[in-house]
Structures are given as C-alpha cells and as structure tokens.
Design a protein around this motif. Sequence first.
Motif, PDB file in Angstrom:
ATOM      1  N   ASN A 252       4.723  10.031  -5.067  1.00  0.00           N
ATOM      2  CA  ASN A 252       4.140  11.090  -5.894  1.00  0.00           C
ATOM      3  C   ASN A 252       5.015  11.494  -7.068  1.00  0.00           C
TER       4      ASN A 252
ATOM      5  N   SER B 206      -9.825   4.550 -11.767  1.00  0.00           N
ATOM      6  CA  SER B 206      -8.927   5.590 -11.254  1.00  0.00           C
ATOM      7  C   SER B 206      -7.652   5.712 -12.090  1.00  0.00           C
TER       8      SER B 206
ATOM      9  N   ARG C 260       1.401   4.010  -2.881  1.00  0.00           N
ATOM     10  CA  ARG C 260       0.515   5.143  -3.176  1.00  0.00           C
ATOM     11  C   ARG C 260       1.145   6.474  -2.776  1.00  0.00           C
TER      12      ARG C 260
ATOM     13  N   VAL D 185       0.826  -1.207   0.000  1.00  0.00           N
ATOM     14  CA  VAL D 185       0.000   0.000   0.000  1.00  0.00           C
ATOM     15  C   VAL D 185       0.857   1.252   0.000  1.00  0.00           C
TER      16      VAL D 185
ATOM     17  N   TRP E 110      -5.799   2.919  -5.677  1.00  0.00           N
ATOM     18  CA  TRP E 110      -4.909   4.039  -5.394  1.00  0.00           C
ATOM     19  C   TRP E 110      -3.829   4.215  -6.451  1.00  0.00           C
ATOM     20  N   ILE E 111      -3.787   3.342  -7.452  1.00  0.00           N
ATOM     21  CA  ILE E 111      -2.798   3.523  -8.517  1.00  0.00           C
ATOM     22  C   ILE E 111      -3.011   4.856  -9.215  1.00  0.00           C
TER      23      ILE E 111
ATOM     24  N   ASN F 217      -3.530   7.579  -7.797  1.00  0.00           N
ATOM     25  CA  ASN F 217      -2.913   8.663  -7.026  1.00  0.00           C
ATOM     26  C   ASN F 217      -1.540   9.049  -7.557  1.00  0.00           C
ATOM     27  N   ILE F 218      -0.911   8.132  -8.300  1.00  0.00           N
ATOM     28  CA  ILE F 218       0.436   8.408  -8.815  1.00  0.00           C
ATOM     29  C   ILE F 218       0.267   9.157 -10.137  1.00  0.00           C
TER      30      ILE F 218
END
Length: 1003
Positions: free
Chosen positions: A311, A354, A308, A305, A330-331, A333-334
């Motif tokens: 950045n 996402s 994530r 996890v 959450w992939i 989020n990158i």
Amino acid sequence: MQMRYYHQTRANRLKMKFRKLLLYLLLSSFLQGCISDDASIELNDDILGLIVFKSELKDPSSNLQSWKEDDNSPCSWKFIQCNPINGRVSHVSLDGLGLSGKIGTRGLRKLQHLKVLSLSHNDFTGNINPELGLIASLERLNFSHNSLSGQIPPSLLNLNMMNMKFLDLSNNLLSGPVPYQLFENCASLRYLSLAGNILQGPIGKIFNYCSSLNTLNLSNNHFSGDLDFASGYGIWSLKRLRTLDLSHNLFSGSIPQGVAALHYLKELLLQGNKFSGPLPADIGFCPHLTTLDLSNNLFTGQLPVSLRLLNSMIFISVSNNTLTGDIPHWIGNISTLEFLDFSNNHLTGSLPSSLFNCKKLSVIRLRGNSLNGNIPEGLFDLGLEEIDLSENGFMGSIPPGSSSSSSSTLFQTLCILDLSSNNLVGDIPAEMGLFANLRYLNLSSNHLRSRIPPELGYFHSLIHLDLRNNALYGSIPQEVCESRSLGILQLDGNSLTGPIPQVIRNCTSLYLLSLSHNHLSGSIPKSISNLNKLKILKLEFNELSGEIPQELGKLASLLAVNVSYNRLIGRLPVGGVFPTLDQSSLQGNLGICSPLLKGPCKMNVPKPLVLDPDAYNSNQMDGHIHSHSFSSNHHHMFFSVSAIVAIIAAILIAGGVLVISLLNVSTRRRLTFVETTLESMCSSSSRSVNLAAGKVILFDSRSSSLDCSIDPETLLEKAAEVGEGVFGTVYKVSFGTQGRMLAVKKLVTSDIIQYPEDFEREVRVLGKARHPNLISLEGYYWTPQLKLLVSDYAPNGSLQAKLHERLPSTPPLSWTNRFKVILGTAKGLAHLHHSFRPPIIHYNLKPSNILLDDNYNPRISDFGLARLLTRLDKHVMSNRFQSALGYVAPELTCQSLRVNEKCDIYGFGVLILELVTGRRPVEYGEDNVVILSEHVRVLLEEGNVLDCVDPSMGDYPEDEVLPVLKLALVCTCHIPSSRPSMAEVVQILQVIKTPLPQRMEVF
C-alpha cells in the motif's frame, strides 16, 4: 636571481617548519605517558595533528589557508567543528575542495575526539591506510568519490572502532574481495556503501554481525554468486535493513521466499544482475516497501499476487525480464504508485481499467510486450508525465483527451508520449494540441490515416515529432514550425503531397528533417538554408524537382543529405557536405551533375542540350535516331547478348555491395547524432568543476612511483609518435625514475567532452576494465586545451603489422597463433560486454587495435573511446569508416537501431575472416570490389570454403579451421539477433579447441 633566491629560501623555511612539527609530534607521543593530560596540550595536539595532516595534502585552491599553526585554537578554522563541552576537534569535513595526494594518518591520530572525517568528492589516490582504524572515536568515515585503489584493509574496522555508524567508500577504484574480517566488529554500523568500485567475489555471510545496518549499498561492482536465503544468514539476517542496493553486479540464481524477513525494508534494488526464476512470492509481505527495481535480470513467470498488499509502493520496475501473463487488475489497489515500468517482457492481455485508480501515477512504461485491445479512454486525463505503450499490439483509435475546463491542468503535465509500433488506426486527434508541455511525440509505425492536424504545431515545448510509416495524407501544415523548439521532425513513409512549406525556415532548432518516401513535389525551398543547426536532411523517394538551392552549401553543420529518387537536376551546391556525397544519396534523379552519376546532366538554362538517346529509356527521342542506333548495333547484340547480360549483372552486384558499404558512412553518423540529440533532450545536469585540471591522474597503485608533476607538453616533445587514429595520436613515453614505458594518446579536442567531471566519470569507467586481453587504462590528464589518456605500452606491435605489414624475412603467423589471437580477443570483448552495466562497446574494432605480446596473446586497445565524444561529427565519422572499412555492421544503415554489442560481434566476425584468409575485409580490383564476408559465404555454399584459407600459414587442422570460418559467418549475419553473444562465442571457440574425440557437435 633574486626571485630564485627568494623561492629557495622560502622552501627551506617550510622544510624546517615541517621538520619541527614532526619532531614535536614524536616528542609529544614519547612524553605522553610522562606528563599530565593538560587541556592546553590537548588543544595543541589538535592544532599539530591538523597541520601535519594538511602538510601531506595538495590544496591547489588554498581552501585550507585559514589553518595556521600559530593559532591558539582550531575551532575557528574553516571546515572544522569542535565539541562545545571540551573544545576538542570533532568534525573534519573537506568535501569537494579539489584536494589530492594520499590520506595520511600521522596527524589524524592526534585527534583523539574526532567523530566525523569526511573527504568525499576530491582526488585522493593510493591505498586506504589501515591505521585509520586506530582512531577509536570515529563514528562517520566518508571517502566516497575519490580515486582510492587497492584492497580494503581488513583492520579498518578493528576492535577500537566500536562506535562506527557510517562508512562510505563508494565511487573509488577499490578492488579485490571484501575481507571477511572487516565486518567482524560492526554491530554499531548503520550505513555502509561500497558502490561504484571494482570489488568482486561472493558476499556470503560477510555482514552477519552488522545487525544494526539500515542501508547497504553494494551496487556497480563485480560481486557474484547466489544470495543464500535458506541459511538465514548474510543479508537476509539484517532485520533492520531499510535500503538494500545490489544493482549492477553479477549476482545469479533464484530468489526464493525469504524477502519478507526484511520486515522494515523500504527500497529493494536488484536491477542489472543475472537473477533468474520466478519473483519471490512473499515480496508483498514487506509492508513498508516503497521502491522495487528488479529490471534487467532473467526473471520468469507472473507477477506475484502479494504485490497487491504494498500500500506504500511508489516506484516499481520489472522491465527487461521475461515475465508472462496479464497485467493484473489488482494493480489499481496500489493507490500510491507513481512510477510503473513493465517494459520489454512477454506480458499479454489488455490494459486494465483499474489502473485509473492510481491517481498519483506519473510514469507508465509498457514498451515491448504483447499487449492488445484498445487504449482506454481517459488515459490522457490521468495527469501523467510519460506514457510509453510502444511495440505492442494495441488496436483502435487514439482516444481524445477530455477538453473540459476541469481537466485543463492535466494537459499541462504530459511530456513524453510514445504509441509507436502498434496497430492504431483512424485520425490523429486534434485535441492532442492541448498538451502544451509535450516534448516528445512518437506515433510512428501504425496505420493512422488522416491529415496532420495543424494543432500539433502549437506545442510550445515539442522537441521530437515522429509520425513515420503511417498513411497520413495531404500537405505538411504551415503551422508545423510554430514551436521554435522542434529539433527532430520525421514524417517519412506516408502519402504526403504538395510542396515543402517555406515556413520551414521558422524551425530554427531543427537538427533532423526527414521527409522521405512521400509524394512531395515542387522545389526544395531555399529557406532550409536558414536552419543553421540542421545536421541531417532526408528527402529521398519524393517527386521534388528543380535544382538543389546553392544556399544549402552554406550550412556548415550539415552532416548527411539524401535526395535520391526525385526529379532534381543541375549542379550540386559547392560548399558544405555536398562535394563528398556518395552515389546512393544522389541516384535516381533526372540529371544531377555529379561525377559519381553516369546519367545525363540537365541544367536549368535556355540552351538545349543533346542527350544520349538511350538514357533513362526515354520514349520521346527521335524515331529516326532510335532506328539508326538499333540497326547499327543489331549484329553486335545478337553476337554477344549473353556476355552483355553477364557483365551487367556483375556490375549491378558489385555496385550494390559498394553502395551498401558507402551507405555506412553517412548513416552511422546520422544514427549517432539522433541518439546523442535524444539523450541531450531528456537529461540536464548542473556542472561544477571539482577536477584538478592540469595534473596527471593515475588509477593503479602500481603507478604510485611515477612522477605525476611533469609537464605533459614537455613530455610529449620528448616522446616518440607510434601511431595516429580516429581519436588522436599515440606516443611512446618513458615515465618515472625506473623508465617504465607507457603509451599516451593525445585526444582530438574538438569533439571530446569539455566538462572535466563528465570526462573524469567516463574515463573512470574505462579505467575499471581490467582483463588479461585488454590494454589497461592507467590514468589521464585534463585541461581545456589538452586531454591525454595513459595506458600500458605493448612493445611487440599490432595484429595489423603481423598480418599485413610483415617483412619478407618475418615468418607468417601460424594457425596456433592465429587461433590464440581469436580466442583472446573474444575473451576481452566478452569482458567488456558482460562485466559492465551498461556494456562497454568497443566501436572501433580492427587489427591495428589488437596488440600482441611475445607469445602472441592479444590485448585490445582503444575500447569505448566513443564515450568521450560529445558527438560523432563529420571528421570523426569519415575517418572512422575509412580506417575500419568492412568492419561496420550493415544494420547501422537503419536509423532506428542503436550501436550495441551486436555491432562489435559483426566486426569480430570480420576479424576472424581476416585472420584465417590473410585478406583485407574489402579489396578493390580494376573492375570489381570483393567483400570478404560475402566471398567466404559463397565459397561455403559451393563447398569450397577451405580454398580461401591463407596458404602462407602452412599446415592447419581442417577440423578447427572449418568451424571457425562458420562461426565467423554466423557473427557477420546481417540479422543482428542471429549473431551470438561474445560469451557464447568464447564457449564455442573453447569447444572447437578441445581434442576431436571429446568435442561436441557445434555446428
């Protein structure tokens, strides 16, 4: 005479001048403590040092001709920089000048203010001189991309070299472990690369003192062992690391938490090792990480996890592991992500929406997982360059891309789209024609049911179009060849109807045309003869009629043709590949005229022909003739019906086996062509010739005493020819003053790599394969007209000679020696398969390539030579299969499979059978063909397998021979995935050889 006198006089003058320079060097060193440090003397020291250094080099292109001992200063010389304050030489940069010889230090040690010494991309050989460590002022040392060998001297970074910041020894032939003492004084070192050598052993705490390292590259070596996290030493103590590259080694074990200690890490490259266990949970706490490659390992579990939190991540690849779970939401989020490769794992679930948040994403590869659900709409609107979702379980239809003007620029980016081997249904969207720059489109092995949209012909850059194994119907659109760049067109396994369009002539770049297993009708168009680049033509299992156009015989590049199971008649074209076609490529037609076919021969002529009334079970023959034929044979039918059935069954079985063997020939070369074509489509490189052509290059320091300046043509005239194979002729040659005997293979030149740097790169890879059961490659010679490989010479002959060509006076091989050959060959192949990334495939395993020493220890020769070929053309392929008949793996008849380690394992299994039985892999009788592997398999099923053991070897232990035969049959299994790896084969053989009370049950 005058010219000879002139050259002798000039040579004498050069010798005298060199002696004077050496004398001056000695005197200046002796008097250095007796005179003052005058600036002019220091300047002369620089000139003298560089001239002496130059005198020890070979400079075929005269790049250093501006270096003249009569000059007052070297600062105006090419490739030299001086310190503007004191006027002393500070930089010597001779990269990529084609220089060769050994790197001497006598001259360099005079350059007391030298900071940069860069000799990369040349042909320097020999060991690294440990006296380089005496140049205390050095800050940057770059010897990369040469042919330096031996071990790294421990004194290279000694106490005098306190200022060394940059050390690059990559891409040489350095071997052995890295000495621990080398890095005892490396506090100032910031860049270190030892990549691309043959270094081995664990790295432990070698780098403990290199506290300032920013970049550490140990890739493409044979380093092994675990990476000790818990101790806090070694690599994990290097807090300033920005780049850590340990890829393509033999590291193993798990990677527990501890990566976060490398707080400034930007690139972590661990691919191509044997790491196992879960991915480190704290990897996301490296906030600056931009590149993460953990592919080709044995990692398990789910994605941590903490990822994530990255950045700044641009590149992430965890392909070819056994990761499980869903692709996390959450992939998205990158947001900086550009390259995503999760292929060949065990991921499940659907593709998260996402992912659309990753606006910079250009490549997404998810091949070979268990993903399902629909392909999200809008995927094609992301502006991606490559999408690979193949070999999953995606369902539904292919989503159309948006056709709005705002997304028109997005359609310009997509180059590769692979949706093959899913469960997609519906139409092929016409909007796909908007992808103007698409080069590769693969929608094969789905359930698409539609016509082929004519818009697909509008791809201006399309090279590969694969729509095989769907339910497409209708005719082949006339627009299919609007793209003149199309190289591969595969429409097999559909329900297409109508004729092959005449406009096929416009596909002038076609290499492969495959339209088999459809319902195409009409004649084969003559316009195919315009396709001068065509190499493979597959038209089998259609309803094509008429004669094969004679014009097709003019296609000189055509390597394979299959027109079986159509309605064709008449004579075959006279030229090209057609006279050599096998039966499997022609059978199942109405009347093709070929001596290979037993059926009638029909010609398109007005004169009627009389046919055999029973041919093809015709129902239109005259009833009287049929009745007469039946009555005349009635007695014989009832008299011998069982015998006739038995004979027909035997003929069909033998014919089927022979057809499978013959199919290997044409299909293998198709496979290699397709593979080579695809690789050439997806890669390009600028070529610059840095290789010194016309010179024997020797890798190993043991060969340093050999004379490399001899003329190979003259050498071969005096050599003794000892054999000839697929890749060239082998000679026995005496080298050097001590008469060392080496083998020289004169390669065929028509298909060997023509660019020297490509040839050099591939030969260097083969040169790194060192093992007691391999014939080591010692060097090579390259010119555009002549290419030689120099290797060890084995004076005791081959397994072929000992097994099949021995004289009556020579005793046969005993079981002990046969087992020694089997085990040693397995170890050699295991080294090729498991010690290199990618693995070295032998490709041509057979008894004549297994050489024996006095103690019957085997050494494998000719491994990996297919790497040197630009393509496997008709001549090479036909010779390859003729010389290794029976050793070719059956899966090579399947065009979609690549040559890999499993093909070698099949050949090794056949080699075991040949050793145990003493028989050849394929034997021809008067009316039958015996395939050795199938013969032994039948005997095993009947419980009589020991009946096939070679009686000439005398007594043998049944408890060893029987499991060895079973292992051979496992290796020759027709399902590649059921064959063991060579590492497992070695383990099994070692268990078999242990005493029976200690042996585990293997089978």
